[in-house]
Write a protein that holds these residues in place. Structure first.
Motif, PDB file in Angstrom:
ATOM      1  N   ALA A  18     -39.035  22.979  66.393  1.00 60.38           N
ATOM      2  CA  ALA A  18     -38.455  21.798  66.611  1.00 60.38           C
ATOM      3  C   ALA A  18     -37.017  21.796  66.046  1.00 60.38           C
ATOM      4  CB  ALA A  18     -38.851  20.439  66.349  1.00 60.38           C
ATOM      5  N   GLU A  19     -36.682  22.611  64.987  1.00 53.16           N
ATOM      6  CA  GLU A  19     -35.342  22.560  64.283  1.00 53.16           C
ATOM      7  C   GLU A  19     -34.789  23.622  64.967  1.00 53.16           C
ATOM      8  OE1 GLU A  19     -36.150  22.522  60.255  1.00 53.16           O
ATOM      9  OE2 GLU A  19     -36.807  20.535  60.250  1.00 53.16           O
ATOM     10  N   ARG A  20     -35.235  24.594  65.623  1.00 55.57           N
ATOM     11  CA  ARG A  20     -34.604  25.859  66.151  1.00 55.57           C
ATOM     12  C   ARG A  20     -34.667  25.805  67.907  1.00 55.57           C
ATOM     13  NH1 ARG A  20     -36.690  25.635  61.509  1.00 55.57           N
ATOM     14  NH2 ARG A  20     -35.370  26.439  59.636  1.00 55.57           N
ATOM     15  N   PRO A  21     -34.007  25.059  68.618  1.00 58.83           N
ATOM     16  CA  PRO A  21     -34.134  24.944  70.016  1.00 58.83           C
ATOM     17  C   PRO A  21     -33.981  26.481  70.817  1.00 58.83           C
ATOM     18  CG  PRO A  21     -32.270  23.659  69.309  1.00 58.83           C
ATOM     19  CD  PRO A  21     -32.823  24.190  68.105  1.00 58.83           C
ATOM     20  N   ALA A  22     -33.157  27.252  69.905  1.00 57.17           N
ATOM     21  CA  ALA A  22     -32.973  28.441  70.719  1.00 57.17           C
ATOM     22  C   ALA A  22     -34.084  29.374  70.844  1.00 57.17           C
ATOM     23  CB  ALA A  22     -31.572  29.064  70.158  1.00 57.17           C
ATOM     24  N   GLY A  23     -35.048  29.376  69.875  1.00 57.90           N
ATOM     25  CA  GLY A  23     -36.305  30.082  69.968  1.00 57.90           C
ATOM     26  C   GLY A  23     -35.970  31.201  68.873  1.00 57.90           C
ATOM     27  N   LEU A  24     -37.107  31.645  68.592  1.00 60.61           N
ATOM     28  CA  LEU A  24     -37.228  32.770  67.469  1.00 60.61           C
ATOM     29  C   LEU A  24     -38.571  33.780  67.835  1.00 60.61           C
ATOM     30  CD1 LEU A  24     -36.641  31.010  64.274  1.00 60.61           C
ATOM     31  CD2 LEU A  24     -35.125  32.681  65.242  1.00 60.61           C
ATOM     32  N   SER A  25     -38.336  35.056  67.228  1.00 56.50           N
ATOM     33  CA  SER A  25     -39.610  35.846  67.483  1.00 56.50           C
ATOM     34  C   SER A  25     -40.724  35.437  66.586  1.00 56.50           C
ATOM     35  CB  SER A  25     -38.888  37.349  67.075  1.00 56.50           C
ATOM     36  OG  SER A  25     -38.668  37.576  65.778  1.00 56.50           O
ATOM     37  N   VAL A  26     -41.901  36.197  67.103  1.00 52.89           N
ATOM     38  CA  VAL A  26     -43.225  36.070  66.460  1.00 52.89           C
ATOM     39  C   VAL A  26     -42.942  36.277  65.072  1.00 52.89           C
ATOM     40  CG1 VAL A  26     -45.463  36.623  66.387  1.00 52.89           C
ATOM     41  CG2 VAL A  26     -44.399  36.297  68.545  1.00 52.89           C
ATOM     42  N   SER A  27     -42.343  37.493  64.597  1.00 54.73           N
ATOM     43  CA  SER A  27     -42.433  37.859  63.463  1.00 54.73           C
ATOM     44  C   SER A  27     -41.466  37.116  62.462  1.00 54.73           C
ATOM     45  CB  SER A  27     -41.656  39.341  63.204  1.00 54.73           C
ATOM     46  OG  SER A  27     -40.523  39.321  63.780  1.00 54.73           O
ATOM     47  N   ASP A  70     -38.346  38.275  77.611  1.00 54.36           N
ATOM     48  CA  ASP A  70     -39.545  39.038  77.704  1.00 54.36           C
ATOM     49  C   ASP A  70     -39.973  39.727  76.394  1.00 54.36           C
ATOM     50  OD1 ASP A  70     -39.800  38.172  80.170  1.00 54.36           O
ATOM     51  OD2 ASP A  70     -38.623  39.922  81.220  1.00 54.36           O
ATOM     52  N   GLN A  71     -38.855  40.117  75.481  1.00 49.71           N
ATOM     53  CA  GLN A  71     -39.116  40.835  74.211  1.00 49.71           C
ATOM     54  C   GLN A  71     -39.645  40.013  73.082  1.00 49.71           C
ATOM     55  OE1 GLN A  71     -36.082  40.577  75.825  1.00 49.71           O
ATOM     56  NE2 GLN A  71     -34.503  40.686  74.378  1.00 49.71           N
ATOM     57  N   GLY A  72     -39.762  38.595  73.427  1.00 52.74           N
ATOM     58  CA  GLY A  72     -40.736  37.973  72.345  1.00 52.74           C
ATOM     59  C   GLY A  72     -40.103  36.749  71.859  1.00 52.74           C
ATOM     60  N   ASP A  73     -39.008  36.239  72.023  1.00 55.11           N
ATOM     61  CA  ASP A  73     -38.549  34.836  71.480  1.00 55.11           C
ATOM     62  C   ASP A  73     -39.342  33.761  71.958  1.00 55.11           C
ATOM     63  OD1 ASP A  73     -37.003  36.309  69.983  1.00 55.11           O
ATOM     64  OD2 ASP A  73     -35.330  35.356  70.726  1.00 55.11           O
ATOM     65  N   TYR A  74     -39.768  32.563  71.382  1.00 49.82           N
ATOM     66  CA  TYR A  74     -40.320  31.599  71.626  1.00 49.82           C
ATOM     67  C   TYR A  74     -39.626  30.227  71.486  1.00 49.82           C
ATOM     68  CZ  TYR A  74     -44.388  34.632  72.342  1.00 49.82           C
ATOM     69  OH  TYR A  74     -45.249  35.642  72.845  1.00 49.82           O
ATOM     70  N   ALA A  75     -39.722  29.548  72.146  1.00 47.20           N
ATOM     71  CA  ALA A  75     -39.223  28.006  71.831  1.00 47.20           C
ATOM     72  C   ALA A  75     -39.927  26.751  72.562  1.00 47.20           C
ATOM     73  CB  ALA A  75     -37.698  28.068  72.446  1.00 47.20           C
ATOM     74  N   LEU A  76     -39.568  25.713  71.818  1.00 44.65           N
ATOM     75  CA  LEU A  76     -40.198  24.327  72.634  1.00 44.65           C
ATOM     76  C   LEU A  76     -39.659  24.339  73.893  1.00 44.65           C
ATOM     77  CD1 LEU A  76     -40.728  22.166  69.512  1.00 44.65           C
ATOM     78  CD2 LEU A  76     -42.435  23.348  70.375  1.00 44.65           C
ATOM     79  N   THR A  77     -40.727  23.699  74.606  1.00 44.97           N
ATOM     80  CA  THR A  77     -40.357  23.131  75.983  1.00 44.97           C
ATOM     81  C   THR A  77     -39.847  21.607  75.812  1.00 44.97           C
ATOM     82  OG1 THR A  77     -42.574  22.361  76.541  1.00 44.97           O
ATOM     83  CG2 THR A  77     -41.985  24.826  76.999  1.00 44.97           C
ATOM     84  N   MET A  78     -39.489  21.032  76.682  1.00 46.38           N
ATOM     85  CA  MET A  78     -39.218  19.365  76.771  1.00 46.38           C
ATOM     86  C   MET A  78     -40.304  18.651  76.761  1.00 46.38           C
ATOM     87  SD  MET A  78     -35.944  19.393  76.418  1.00 46.38           S
ATOM     88  CE  MET A  78     -35.643  17.791  76.434  1.00 46.38           C
ATOM     89  N   LYS A  79     -41.533  19.009  76.678  1.00 46.56           N
ATOM     90  CA  LYS A  79     -42.555  18.249  77.239  1.00 46.56           C
ATOM     91  C   LYS A  79     -42.940  17.332  75.659  1.00 46.56           C
ATOM     92  CE  LYS A  79     -47.816  18.281  77.975  1.00 46.56           C
ATOM     93  NZ  LYS A  79     -48.824  19.246  78.291  1.00 46.56           N
ATOM     94  N   LEU A  80     -43.019  18.027  74.438  1.00 45.01           N
ATOM     95  CA  LEU A  80     -43.102  17.077  73.446  1.00 45.01           C
ATOM     96  C   LEU A  80     -41.871  16.149  73.137  1.00 45.01           C
ATOM     97  CD1 LEU A  80     -45.130  17.307  70.859  1.00 45.01           C
ATOM     98  CD2 LEU A  80     -43.295  18.581  69.602  1.00 45.01           C
ATOM     99  N   ALA A  81     -40.729  16.463  73.444  1.00 44.81           N
ATOM    100  CA  ALA A  81     -39.591  15.649  73.310  1.00 44.81           C
ATOM    101  C   ALA A  81     -39.747  14.415  74.207  1.00 44.81           C
ATOM    102  CB  ALA A  81     -38.267  16.475  73.571  1.00 44.81           C
TER     103      ALA A  81
END
Length: 264
Positions: free
Chosen positions: A15-24, A55-66
């Motif tokens: 939630a504090e990083r909307p651009a997304g991050l990798s699993v690691s 495709d290489q693995g970054d994940y971010a929140l969708t707008m659903k929670l917001a």
């Protein structure tokens, strides 16, 4: 740590990083195994709360929670009670007005009004639902000053003296002694005052909102520091106090002021 707790830790981190991050990266920061984080993220994707940015693995929140949060705040009545008062204070001050409510051990921004129509202004964007950092923000300091030093330090120790999510400015307290001095000055002055603390270049003032003698929320005025001088804050203090009192009197009309109803 339960599966639910692990999932919520990941959600709160993203939630504090909307651009997304990798699993690691996520696994390292939430202190969980990468394999477990990957499973949790895939489940959150299935439920619609997370999306894969690349495709290489970054994940971010969708707008659903917001969307759920905004919908919840809209149905609680906070805006119905406070927004007209915030709008009037914004018009009088010509600055950014924010209301935060107490929810357990947290202070959370829930409503805002912008009075600056042009030129240099402080406009942080969407902050509704953000947990306030107590030690470095004017609203947090106003709440802490309403308590005993012992209770204030207990709350700060849970959250951290230094803001973990963003670098504080040079005006933020760096030691417990500095924080206690700020709280003593706040009690004497009648309102909290922070400059170059929560954000560099920004100044803010804040007061607690009381209902029935109990602090239920905090109200603040924020602006660029070059304009929000100590003299300007002193001029605005009566207006801030009147608005805080008005919100306190109207609070019973809202279903959502947790601090007001926790003993009810």
């Amino acid at each position: 740590m339960s599966i639910l707790e692990k999932s919520l830790n990941i959600i709160e981190f993203l939630a504090e990083r909307p651009a997304g991050l990798s699993v690691s990266h996520i696994a390292q920061r939430v202190n969980q195994p990468a394999s477990g984080v990957h499973r949790t993220l895939n489940e959150l994707i299935r439920l619609g709360y997370v999306r894969q940015v690349q495709d290489q693995g970054d994940y971010a929140l969708t707008m659903k929670l917001a969307a759920l949060g905004v919908g919840f705040l809209g149905r609680t009545g906070v805006g119905d009670v406070a927004q007209p008062i915030l709008d009037r204070l914004a018009q009088v001050s010509g600055e950014l007005i924010r209301l935060s409510v107490i929810d357990g051990d947290d202070l959370i921004w829930v409503a805002v009004a912008q009075g600056a129509t042009g030129g240099l202004r402080y406009d942080p964007g969407q902050e509704q639902g953000v947990v306030v950092h107590l030690a470095s923000s004017a609203g947090g300091q106003a709440w802490l000053a309403s308590m005993s030093d012992e209770e204030a330090l207990e709350r700060v120790s849970r959250q951290g003296l230094i803001n973990p999510s963003k670098p504080s400015g040079p005006g933020a307290p760096r030691t417990i002694a500095e924080l206690l001095e700020i709280l003593a000055e706040t009690r004497k002055r009648g309102y909290a005052r922070s400059v170059d603390s929560y954000i560099i270049g920004m100044a803010a003032m804040a007061m607690p909102v009381r209902s029935g003698g109990q602090v239920i929320s905090c109200l603040s005025i924020a602006a660029p520091a070059v304009r929000m001088t100590p003299e300007r804050m002193a001029e605005l203090a009566p207006h801030l106090s009147a608005a805080a009192e008005e919100i306190g009197l109207a609070a019973n009309g809202s279903k959502y002021f947790p601090g007001l109803h926790k003993h009810g």
